[in-house]
Write a protein that holds these residues in place. Structure first.
Motif, PDB file in Angstrom:
ATOM      1  N   LYS A   1     -10.726 -12.626  -9.485  1.00  0.00           N
ATOM      2  CA  LYS A   1      -9.441 -12.038  -9.102  1.00  0.00           C
ATOM      3  C   LYS A   1      -9.611 -11.349  -7.759  1.00  0.00           C
ATOM      4  O   LYS A   1     -10.634 -10.733  -7.488  1.00  0.00           O
ATOM      5  CB  LYS A   1      -8.896 -11.087 -10.165  1.00  0.00           C
ATOM      6  N   THR A   2      -8.576 -11.492  -6.928  1.00  0.00           N
ATOM      7  CA  THR A   2      -8.598 -10.933  -5.580  1.00  0.00           C
ATOM      8  C   THR A   2      -7.371 -10.065  -5.389  1.00  0.00           C
ATOM      9  O   THR A   2      -6.262 -10.475  -5.727  1.00  0.00           O
ATOM     10  CB  THR A   2      -8.593 -12.060  -4.526  1.00  0.00           C
ATOM     11  N   LEU A   3      -7.604  -8.870  -4.856  1.00  0.00           N
ATOM     12  CA  LEU A   3      -6.514  -7.955  -4.514  1.00  0.00           C
ATOM     13  C   LEU A   3      -6.204  -8.096  -3.032  1.00  0.00           C
ATOM     14  O   LEU A   3      -7.121  -8.062  -2.204  1.00  0.00           O
ATOM     15  CB  LEU A   3      -6.969  -6.523  -4.805  1.00  0.00           C
ATOM     16  N   HIS A   4      -4.930  -8.257  -2.695  1.00  0.00           N
ATOM     17  CA  HIS A   4      -4.485  -8.185  -1.305  1.00  0.00           C
ATOM     18  C   HIS A   4      -3.507  -7.018  -1.201  1.00  0.00           C
ATOM     19  O   HIS A   4      -2.499  -6.979  -1.911  1.00  0.00           O
ATOM     20  CB  HIS A   4      -3.747  -9.456  -0.889  1.00  0.00           C
ATOM     21  N   ALA A   5      -3.821  -6.061  -0.325  1.00  0.00           N
ATOM     22  CA  ALA A   5      -2.909  -4.932  -0.114  1.00  0.00           C
ATOM     23  C   ALA A   5      -2.541  -4.866   1.356  1.00  0.00           C
ATOM     24  O   ALA A   5      -3.412  -4.942   2.226  1.00  0.00           O
ATOM     25  CB  ALA A   5      -3.585  -3.628  -0.543  1.00  0.00           C
ATOM     26  N   ASN A   6      -1.244  -4.748   1.621  1.00  0.00           N
ATOM     27  CA  ASN A   6      -0.776  -4.621   2.998  1.00  0.00           C
ATOM     28  C   ASN A   6      -0.038  -3.308   3.188  1.00  0.00           C
ATOM     29  O   ASN A   6       0.622  -2.812   2.276  1.00  0.00           O
ATOM     30  CB  ASN A   6       0.175  -5.778   3.347  1.00  0.00           C
ATOM     31  N   LEU A   7      -0.143  -2.782   4.395  1.00  0.00           N
ATOM     32  CA  LEU A   7       0.569  -1.575   4.740  1.00  0.00           C
ATOM     33  C   LEU A   7       2.065  -1.793   4.636  1.00  0.00           C
ATOM     34  O   LEU A   7       2.557  -2.885   4.919  1.00  0.00           O
ATOM     35  CB  LEU A   7       0.223  -1.196   6.186  1.00  0.00           C
TER      36      LEU A   7
ATOM     37  N   ASP B   1      -1.396 -17.368   2.189  1.00  0.00           N
ATOM     38  CA  ASP B   1      -2.591 -16.995   1.423  1.00  0.00           C
ATOM     39  C   ASP B   1      -2.451 -17.413  -0.045  1.00  0.00           C
ATOM     40  O   ASP B   1      -3.406 -17.902  -0.655  1.00  0.00           O
ATOM     41  CB  ASP B   1      -2.840 -15.481   1.517  1.00  0.00           C
TER      42      ASP B   1
ATOM     43  N   GLU C   1       1.193 -13.790   3.687  1.00  0.00           N
ATOM     44  CA  GLU C   1       0.734 -13.769   2.291  1.00  0.00           C
ATOM     45  C   GLU C   1       1.241 -14.989   1.511  1.00  0.00           C
ATOM     46  O   GLU C   1       0.653 -15.359   0.500  1.00  0.00           O
ATOM     47  CB  GLU C   1       1.159 -12.476   1.592  1.00  0.00           C
TER      48      GLU C   1
ATOM     49  N   PHE D   1      -4.519  -4.012 -11.766  1.00  0.00           N
ATOM     50  CA  PHE D   1      -5.424  -5.052 -11.241  1.00  0.00           C
ATOM     51  C   PHE D   1      -6.731  -5.051 -12.024  1.00  0.00           C
ATOM     52  O   PHE D   1      -7.250  -6.103 -12.406  1.00  0.00           O
ATOM     53  CB  PHE D   1      -5.685  -4.799  -9.749  1.00  0.00           C
TER      54      PHE D   1
ATOM     55  N   LEU E   1      -3.465  -0.246  -8.922  1.00  0.00           N
ATOM     56  CA  LEU E   1      -4.892  -0.600  -8.874  1.00  0.00           C
ATOM     57  C   LEU E   1      -5.464  -0.692 -10.295  1.00  0.00           C
ATOM     58  O   LEU E   1      -6.270  -1.572 -10.597  1.00  0.00           O
ATOM     59  CB  LEU E   1      -5.676   0.427  -8.053  1.00  0.00           C
TER      60      LEU E   1
ATOM     61  N   TRP F   1       0.815  -1.215   0.000  1.00  0.00           N
ATOM     62  CA  TRP F   1       0.000   0.000   0.000  1.00  0.00           C
ATOM     63  C   TRP F   1       0.857   1.277   0.000  1.00  0.00           C
ATOM     64  O   TRP F   1       0.393   2.330  -0.435  1.00  0.00           O
ATOM     65  CB  TRP F   1      -0.914  -0.038   1.223  1.00  0.00           C
TER      66      TRP F   1
END
Lengths: 240, 240
Positions: free
Chosen positions: A211-217, A230, A227, A203, A200, A189
């Motif tokens: 489709k899946t978005l994974h966003a981490n700080l 995941d 992840e 994506f 984004l 992120w």
């Protein structure tokens, strides 16, 4: 495909180095066979033996029962660099030190890299799928530019996990519309090297219905270890 | 806390209905005790027995060993509706049928709902944590507006899973900055009822250092089932 070394690791995974013509690679296989296969890539210029790549590969094999293969792309890792490869690295270093934009330099490097790397992945896939310890289907978890082309031209790739970034040349960004396999798309992120919105947008571009978005700080290298689990479960849903 | 019914389900989970003063609730507990607790909420106006809420609760208990509790918020589910509750529902229906914006109507409903629901959750938490079959820590998985206030005022909440949406009044959006517990924040990428950017902005607003965004393709009710497992594993990392 010639195996050049073989080692049983303490997590029970069999690790073998191989060569296939000019292509050097590593194959990790779990105890149970035949195992579904994950092709694991690395960013351009880095090595198939990069510690975090090896850790991910072994975790996929030991904990989730996947066979995992990595190869060095042309000019990367153990492979000889051409004059053009050396020129790219020098240009990139100079631009970054001068704080100049690197997009054009990277694009000019990535397009020919993809042209060369994708046929090599397909050849490697032919060889891997002929081994009795490996059964289809196949997932891809690596450099996004190579993965886009591979997902478009190679029907044996059933699912892909990408790390979202802005270094995707326009021509491949366009090809992403033709990708229809299930995707897990990871991004940081607060990536210091790229804006959020273009990632984004990338994506958004993929044609996949699932489709899946994974966003981490956090910054570029701050992806949390969970992840990896995941991604393994994502591949588990689509490859098993 | 008075248990009013008790049933052993075919997945081995013990399901008990309870009342605590005016508050009606359901508690699902797994075989092993003491179990960490997840407070599971429902959107305003819906019922603690909503099928997809019950399925999630039972999955958390049966597959992951959590105790799970749901209560009906004031004016929701089995609870009597005030004249103001009826007025809100009539206003909301009229605005939606007329295609008018509903934000102000919803805000005017949600702020007092949060004011009433949060103390009830805390009272319920006191009662639940006094049961021998429940051990801390506690996670919250429910309506985001209630969850923001609860995470700010209730130190026993250690992690929260939210469904990102735009129906969060400004005052609670401001409070989100004070939330510092780990978060998993789920959104639908093509939610027909809301714009994408304000949901991403809300994710940004939370003060938590560890927060992960999960976005899936599709409309408001299209969240894939595997996100229940992802949430369970998120709680597993923080509550076990």
């Amino acid at each position: 495909m010639q195996f050049t070394s073989e080692q049983r690791l303490d997590d029970g995974v069999l690790e073998r180095e191989f060569t296939l013509g000019e292509i050097p690679g590593v194959l990790w296989t779990p105890g149970a066979a035949p195992a579904p296969l994950i092709l694991i890539g690395h960013p351009g210029g880095l090595h198939k033996r990069l510690p975090r790549l090896v850790a991910r590969a072994r975790h996929y094999a030991a904990q989730y029962g996947f066979a995992v293969a990595a190869i060095d792309a042309p000019g990367c890792g153990d492979r000889p660099r051409s004059a053009a490869d050396e020129q790219f690295r020098a240009d990139l270093r100079r631009a970054m030190q001068a704080g100049k934009p690197v997009d054009e330099i990277v694009d000019a490097f990535i397009v020919p890299l993809v042209e060369k790397a994708v046929p090599e992945w397909r050849t490697t896939l032919d060889a891997l799928l002929s081994l009795p310890e490996i059964g289809g289907p196949v997932g891809y978890d690596g450099m996004i530019a190579i993965g886009i082309r591979l997902a478009v031209v190679e029907p044996r790739i059933s699912a892909a996990a990408f790390f979202g970034q802005t270094f995707v040349p326009d021509t491949l960004r366009e090809e992403a519309r033709q990708v229809t396999i299930p995707l897990q798309f990871l991004m940081q992120w607060d990536d210091e090297g790229m804006e959020r919105q273009p990632v984004l947008d990338l994506f958004d571009t993929f044609g996949s219905k699932e489709k899946t978005l994974h966003a981490n700080l956090g910054g570029h290298t701050g992806t949390p270890w969970f992840e990896v689990d995941d991604a393994a479960r994502f591949f588990g849903r689509h490859l098993k």
